[in-house]
Scaffold this motif. Structure first.
Motif, PDB file in Angstrom:
ATOM      1  N   GLU A 124      54.511  65.677  21.144  1.00 18.80           N
ATOM      2  CA  GLU A 124      54.679  65.331  22.566  1.00 18.80           C
ATOM      3  C   GLU A 124      54.774  63.823  22.757  1.00 18.80           C
ATOM      4  OE1 GLU A 124      55.303  67.259  25.122  1.00 18.80           O
ATOM      5  OE2 GLU A 124      55.237  69.019  23.838  1.00 18.80           O
ATOM      6  N   ARG A 125      53.985  63.078  22.005  1.00 18.30           N
ATOM      7  CA  ARG A 125      54.023  61.611  22.102  1.00 18.30           C
ATOM      8  C   ARG A 125      55.394  61.085  21.689  1.00 18.30           C
ATOM      9  NH1 ARG A 125      53.536  58.308  18.172  1.00 18.30           N
ATOM     10  NH2 ARG A 125      52.556  59.825  16.804  1.00 18.30           N
ATOM     11  N   VAL A 126      55.930  61.607  20.592  1.00 11.48           N
ATOM     12  CA  VAL A 126      57.237  61.162  20.113  1.00 11.48           C
ATOM     13  C   VAL A 126      58.330  61.630  21.070  1.00 11.48           C
ATOM     14  CG1 VAL A 126      58.896  61.369  18.224  1.00 11.48           C
ATOM     15  CG2 VAL A 126      56.492  60.995  17.734  1.00 11.48           C
ATOM     16  N   ALA A 127      58.190  62.829  21.610  1.00 13.87           N
ATOM     17  CA  ALA A 127      59.177  63.321  22.579  1.00 13.87           C
ATOM     18  C   ALA A 127      59.194  62.431  23.816  1.00 13.87           C
ATOM     19  CB  ALA A 127      58.868  64.763  22.957  1.00 13.87           C
ATOM     20  N   ALA A 128      58.042  61.957  24.241  1.00 17.59           N
ATOM     21  CA  ALA A 128      57.985  61.050  25.391  1.00 17.59           C
ATOM     22  C   ALA A 128      58.685  59.734  25.071  1.00 17.59           C
ATOM     23  CB  ALA A 128      56.529  60.799  25.794  1.00 17.59           C
ATOM     24  N   LEU A 129      58.535  59.240  23.835  1.00  9.33           N
ATOM     25  CA  LEU A 129      59.247  58.022  23.424  1.00  9.33           C
ATOM     26  C   LEU A 129      60.759  58.221  23.463  1.00  9.33           C
ATOM     27  CD1 LEU A 129      57.207  56.691  20.367  1.00  9.33           C
ATOM     28  CD2 LEU A 129      57.605  55.528  22.512  1.00  9.33           C
ATOM     29  N   VAL A 130      61.211  59.368  22.972  1.00  4.39           N
ATOM     30  CA  VAL A 130      62.647  59.657  22.968  1.00  4.39           C
ATOM     31  C   VAL A 130      63.162  59.773  24.396  1.00  4.39           C
ATOM     32  CG1 VAL A 130      64.375  61.388  22.312  1.00  4.39           C
ATOM     33  CG2 VAL A 130      62.615  60.704  20.674  1.00  4.39           C
ATOM     34  N   ASP A 188      64.214  53.498  14.901  1.00  2.00           N
ATOM     35  CA  ASP A 188      65.183  52.560  15.457  1.00  2.00           C
ATOM     36  C   ASP A 188      64.953  52.279  16.943  1.00  2.00           C
ATOM     37  OD1 ASP A 188      65.870  55.111  16.243  1.00  2.00           O
ATOM     38  OD2 ASP A 188      68.031  54.737  16.171  1.00  2.00           O
ATOM     39  N   LEU A 189      63.878  52.810  17.509  1.00  2.00           N
ATOM     40  CA  LEU A 189      63.565  52.585  18.922  1.00  2.00           C
ATOM     41  C   LEU A 189      62.414  51.589  19.042  1.00  2.00           C
ATOM     42  CD1 LEU A 189      63.633  56.274  20.193  1.00  2.00           C
ATOM     43  CD2 LEU A 189      65.436  54.565  20.380  1.00  2.00           C
ATOM     44  N   PRO A 190      62.430  50.735  20.070  1.00  2.00           N
ATOM     45  CA  PRO A 190      61.303  49.807  20.248  1.00  2.00           C
ATOM     46  C   PRO A 190      60.039  50.573  20.646  1.00  2.00           C
ATOM     47  CG  PRO A 190      62.812  49.656  22.094  1.00  2.00           C
ATOM     48  CD  PRO A 190      63.448  50.577  21.104  1.00  2.00           C
ATOM     49  N   GLN A 191      58.937  50.140  20.100  1.00  2.33           N
ATOM     50  CA  GLN A 191      57.665  50.772  20.428  1.00  2.33           C
ATOM     51  C   GLN A 191      57.199  50.274  21.795  1.00  2.33           C
ATOM     52  OE1 GLN A 191      56.246  53.206  18.589  1.00  2.33           O
ATOM     53  NE2 GLN A 191      58.112  53.025  17.380  1.00  2.33           N
ATOM     54  N   PRO A 192      56.612  51.147  22.594  1.00  2.00           N
ATOM     55  CA  PRO A 192      56.147  50.704  23.906  1.00  2.00           C
ATOM     56  C   PRO A 192      54.988  49.731  23.762  1.00  2.00           C
ATOM     57  CG  PRO A 192      55.369  52.920  23.466  1.00  2.00           C
ATOM     58  CD  PRO A 192      56.311  52.545  22.350  1.00  2.00           C
ATOM     59  N   SER A 193      54.937  48.785  24.663  1.00  2.00           N
ATOM     60  CA  SER A 193      53.839  47.825  24.622  1.00  2.00           C
ATOM     61  C   SER A 193      52.569  48.527  25.094  1.00  2.00           C
ATOM     62  CB  SER A 193      54.145  46.625  25.511  1.00  2.00           C
ATOM     63  OG  SER A 193      54.357  47.057  26.837  1.00  2.00           O
ATOM     64  N   PRO A 194      51.431  48.125  24.556  1.00  2.00           N
ATOM     65  CA  PRO A 194      50.184  48.764  24.980  1.00  2.00           C
ATOM     66  C   PRO A 194      49.923  48.471  26.445  1.00  2.00           C
ATOM     67  CG  PRO A 194      49.737  46.877  23.578  1.00  2.00           C
ATOM     68  CD  PRO A 194      51.214  47.089  23.578  1.00  2.00           C
ATOM     69  N   PRO A 195      49.289  49.398  27.143  1.00  2.00           N
ATOM     70  CA  PRO A 195      49.026  49.157  28.566  1.00  2.00           C
ATOM     71  C   PRO A 195      48.117  47.959  28.754  1.00  2.00           C
ATOM     72  CG  PRO A 195      47.854  51.107  27.801  1.00  2.00           C
ATOM     73  CD  PRO A 195      48.737  50.651  26.685  1.00  2.00           C
ATOM     74  N   ARG A 196      48.402  47.193  29.779  1.00  2.00           N
ATOM     75  CA  ARG A 196      47.591  46.010  30.047  1.00  2.00           C
ATOM     76  C   ARG A 196      46.266  46.443  30.664  1.00  2.00           C
ATOM     77  NH1 ARG A 196      50.612  41.122  32.589  1.00  2.00           N
ATOM     78  NH2 ARG A 196      50.398  40.028  30.649  1.00  2.00           N
ATOM     79  N   ARG A 197      45.239  45.827  30.185  1.00  2.00           N
ATOM     80  CA  ARG A 197      43.917  46.124  30.713  1.00  2.00           C
ATOM     81  C   ARG A 197      43.714  45.319  31.979  1.00  2.00           C
ATOM     82  NH1 ARG A 197      38.786  43.866  28.258  1.00  2.00           N
ATOM     83  NH2 ARG A 197      37.371  44.465  29.871  1.00  2.00           N
ATOM     84  N   ARG A 198      43.330  46.003  33.018  1.00  2.00           N
ATOM     85  CA  ARG A 198      43.114  45.338  34.295  1.00  2.00           C
ATOM     86  C   ARG A 198      41.777  44.605  34.252  1.00  2.00           C
ATOM     87  NH1 ARG A 198      41.520  48.093  39.576  1.00  2.00           N
ATOM     88  NH2 ARG A 198      41.491  46.312  40.940  1.00  2.00           N
TER      89      ARG A 198
END
Length: 134
Positions: A17-23, A59-69
């Protein structure tokens, strides 16, 4: 019978599911065509091992980690409120006096320094606590 390589880990549904969300996010960003997306999603749900999943998104860019508020510690908020209240009192006292020079600058400066030191120490303490594994 399939020979199992000892270092390979089986993929869980959450991994897929995590990889599917990236795609899917890659197609919304315009990085993949619809055909490529359908092909990759089909492959995502067909894989058995986690190393096969990483190959589908290499070949896809990895999402940046969420910023901590930033949420200041309650003790830091109390310190800031105290410094502001005291500064206001100093300013009112100076405005109602006949003193020609701006004497509240010195205590207000030291209040600001103490607040900055407190914030720095609190941040260091929280970083140390976050680094300790449980």
């Amino acid at each position: 019978m399939e020979t199992r390589i000892p270092h390979r880990l089986r993929a869980a549904d959450t991994d897929r599911e995590r990889v599917a969300a990236l795609v899917q996010s890659a197609v919304t960003e315009g990085r993949l065509t619809l055909e490529e997306t359908e092909e990759r999603l089909g492959a995502v749900y067909a894989v058995k091992y986690t190393d096969e999943l990483t190959a589908l998104t290499a070949d896809l860019p990895q999402p940046s980690p969420p910023r901590r508020r930033f949420t200041p510690h309650p003790a830091l908020r109390v310190h800031a409120a105290f410094a502001v209240a005291l500064s206001v009192i100093f300013l009112i006292r100076w405005a109602t006096s006949d003193v020609p020079y701006f004497w509240p600058i010195a205590p207000m400066f030291w209040l600001a320094v103490s607040l900055a030191a407190h914030a720095r120490l609190r941040g260091a303490r929280e970083r140390r606590a976050a680094a300790v594994p449980y």
